[in-house]
Design a protein around this motif. Sequence first.
Motif, short mmCIF file in Angstrom:
data_model
loop_
_atom_site.label_atom_id
_atom_site.label_comp_id
_atom_site.label_asym_id
_atom_site.label_seq_id
_atom_site.Cartn_x
_atom_site.Cartn_y
_atom_site.Cartn_z
N UNK A 1 39.50 -33.46 -50.05
CA UNK A 1 38.33 -34.06 -49.12
C UNK A 1 37.80 -34.94 -48.34
N UNK A 2 37.06 -35.60 -49.81
CA UNK A 2 36.53 -36.73 -49.59
C UNK A 2 37.02 -38.06 -49.10
N UNK A 3 37.89 -37.88 -49.74
CA UNK A 3 39.58 -38.39 -49.53
C UNK A 3 39.93 -39.35 -48.08
N UNK A 4 40.51 -38.04 -47.32
CA UNK A 4 40.65 -37.15 -45.96
C UNK A 4 39.34 -37.86 -45.24
N UNK A 5 38.09 -37.12 -45.47
CA UNK A 5 37.08 -37.29 -44.87
C UNK A 5 36.70 -39.26 -44.61
N UNK A 6 36.78 -39.68 -45.33
CA UNK A 6 36.59 -41.23 -45.88
C UNK A 6 37.64 -42.04 -45.62
N UNK A 7 39.20 -41.54 -44.90
CA UNK A 7 39.93 -42.60 -44.56
C UNK A 7 40.03 -42.19 -43.25
N UNK A 8 39.90 -41.35 -42.94
CA UNK A 8 40.06 -41.26 -41.78
C UNK A 8 39.37 -41.79 -40.69
N UNK A 9 37.57 -41.35 -41.22
CA UNK A 9 36.62 -42.25 -40.60
C UNK A 9 37.02 -43.57 -40.74
N UNK A 10 37.46 -44.09 -41.98
CA UNK A 10 37.38 -45.26 -41.76
C UNK A 10 38.34 -46.22 -40.44
N UNK A 11 40.18 -45.30 -40.57
CA UNK A 11 40.96 -45.69 -39.60
C UNK A 11 40.60 -45.94 -38.19
N UNK A 12 39.04 -44.91 -37.57
CA UNK A 12 38.56 -44.01 -36.43
C UNK A 12 38.19 -44.75 -35.79
N UNK B 1 38.49 -50.29 -34.54
CA UNK B 1 38.24 -51.91 -34.07
C UNK B 1 37.26 -52.56 -34.88
N UNK B 2 37.59 -52.28 -36.95
CA UNK B 2 36.95 -52.85 -37.56
C UNK B 2 37.62 -53.55 -38.83
N UNK B 3 36.91 -54.88 -38.74
CA UNK B 3 37.20 -55.55 -40.15
C UNK B 3 38.18 -55.34 -40.50
N UNK B 4 37.70 -54.38 -41.48
CA UNK B 4 38.12 -53.55 -42.86
C UNK B 4 38.35 -51.95 -42.43
N UNK B 5 38.92 -52.00 -41.47
CA UNK B 5 39.02 -50.33 -41.29
C UNK B 5 40.23 -50.23 -41.93
N UNK B 6 40.24 -48.96 -42.04
CA UNK B 6 41.44 -48.40 -42.16
C UNK B 6 43.02 -48.23 -41.74
N UNK B 7 44.12 -48.67 -42.45
CA UNK B 7 45.51 -48.86 -41.08
C UNK B 7 46.35 -48.56 -41.79
N UNK B 8 46.52 -48.44 -43.23
CA UNK B 8 47.77 -47.69 -44.14
C UNK B 8 47.20 -46.27 -44.69
N UNK C 1 31.62 -43.74 -23.53
CA UNK C 1 30.50 -44.34 -24.41
C UNK C 1 29.31 -43.82 -24.23
N UNK C 2 28.76 -44.01 -22.88
CA UNK C 2 28.06 -43.27 -22.49
C UNK C 2 27.84 -42.17 -22.64
N UNK C 3 28.22 -40.53 -22.40
CA UNK C 3 28.29 -39.26 -22.33
C UNK C 3 27.68 -38.73 -24.06
N UNK C 4 27.31 -38.40 -24.53
CA UNK C 4 26.34 -38.66 -25.61
C UNK C 4 27.61 -36.98 -26.34
N UNK C 5 28.15 -36.65 -25.64
CA UNK C 5 29.03 -35.96 -26.35
C UNK C 5 30.50 -36.80 -27.01
N UNK C 6 30.47 -37.74 -26.38
CA UNK C 6 31.34 -38.96 -26.69
C UNK C 6 31.83 -38.83 -28.26
N UNK C 7 33.08 -38.74 -29.68
CA UNK C 7 32.98 -39.11 -30.11
C UNK C 7 33.92 -39.95 -30.65
N UNK C 8 34.62 -40.60 -29.46
CA UNK C 8 34.95 -41.78 -29.49
C UNK C 8 35.21 -42.06 -28.14
N UNK C 9 34.87 -43.59 -27.95
CA UNK C 9 35.15 -44.26 -27.43
C UNK C 9 36.57 -44.77 -26.15
#
Length: 469
Positions: free
Chosen positions: A255-266, A271-278, A305-313
């Motif tokens: 669970x920790x691996x999925x949560x962290x890696x998918x957050x790191x990818x998305x 658009x993160x320098x060290x984002x997870x891509x594979x 992204x101005x909408x407080x309900x948006x989680x991914x812009x």
Amino acid sequence: MRLPVTKDAIMQTLNCISPIDGSVFATREVLSVEAAQDAATRARAAQSAWAARPLQERIDLVMAGVAAVGAMNDEIVPELAHMMGRPMRYGGEFGGFNERASHMAAIVKDALADIAVGEDETFLRYIKRVPHGVVFVVAPWNYPYMTAINTLAPALIAGNTVVLKHATQTLLVGERMARAFHAAGVPEDVFQNVFLDHDTTSALIAARAFDFVNFTGSVGGGRAMERAAAGTFTGLGLELGGKDPGYVMEDADLDAAVDTLIDGAMFNSGQCCCGIERIYVHESLFDAFVEKAVAIVQGYRLGNPLDPETTIGPMANVRFANEVRGQIAEALKMGAVAHIATMPGDDGAAYLTPQILTNVSHEMRVMRDESFGPVVGIMPVKDDAAAIALMNDSEFGLTASLWTADLARAQRVGDQIETGTVFLNRADYLDPGLCWTGCKNTGRGGGLSVIGYHNLTRPKSYHLKKVTQ
């Protein structure tokens, strides 16, 4: 230093196109060649007096500038949403901005302390670290405040003057930072924000206007910096592309691996320098990992992204989104399986559905080229050797994220990965106590930590013979 004057350089403007709606959010004229030359000259003239100030005074002024940026945060957060699309709900970058500057301020006395070599009745010998002079910082748009402060704070604290050129996509960031630092008491010639076109930038570097250049951006941009600096012996720090892997071993906390890696990818629309891509997952956990990952991404809300309900812009620019769409389309034609249905907010332009792909291979660009967007490919692996081979099958090397309960195993695997940072049971985080660095086409040099100070200064040796009777 005399640069060639061109009419185009004088007349050009830079336009920040908002990914929210494609409108022009901000426009600035680039400096003329003469004005750019004058800015560099003023930075050089101001450097010796700045370096002569007591170290604690420089620390206090820089940290006052950092605090002044923090006081602007209510204005900065919506401004960032307009410029590069990050949802306002995430609150900007001041936490990391302040953490990095504070750490560098805290370690500077030890980092720049003289190295005592020896003293006896005849000789005194030691090595000092002295500032390069004028440091040129070319900062990216994806984390525009945090990436800029990585170099800005230690460079100023070490006694350099700084000229900052920010990405057009985040046109107002450098201007706002300069305003805050000047209001806090940092002299205007000591820290300057400039708007430059590529030709003038290259000409300044080629004319040795700067003593050190720190660039964060694309591999192509890094090559342009190297070409401009060729033959000048100007020091370069380059943080370029990435294709960072995650590896989930059979004993990982799933669970920790999925949560962290998918957050790191998305997060930040990928658009993160060290984002997870594979991601490579031990075959015994593969199906469960994919099922949990898909459930997480299906829960995202793509939107303004101005909408407080948006989680991914949106992605910061339509052309960035089109590159990711192209990689996904090519992978699907080659047999990849997409797990996320097109979201209602996907407009075929900057707003892009985040995607999880399986049945992928390294024959596909989505597993080789930098995506820098909300897509990740997931592959099963049978053992550490297979995972290591796949992780190293890349032209990039910034970070790698390992997931296991076995610390010694992680260290053994980490020793075999061609990367700048090895994470265990975490990902996508920059610890200012560690050197931020990469290998292969990710670049060279290193920021933050004690090593960051060493890269922003040069050694100067003292071999002093005493006069004795």
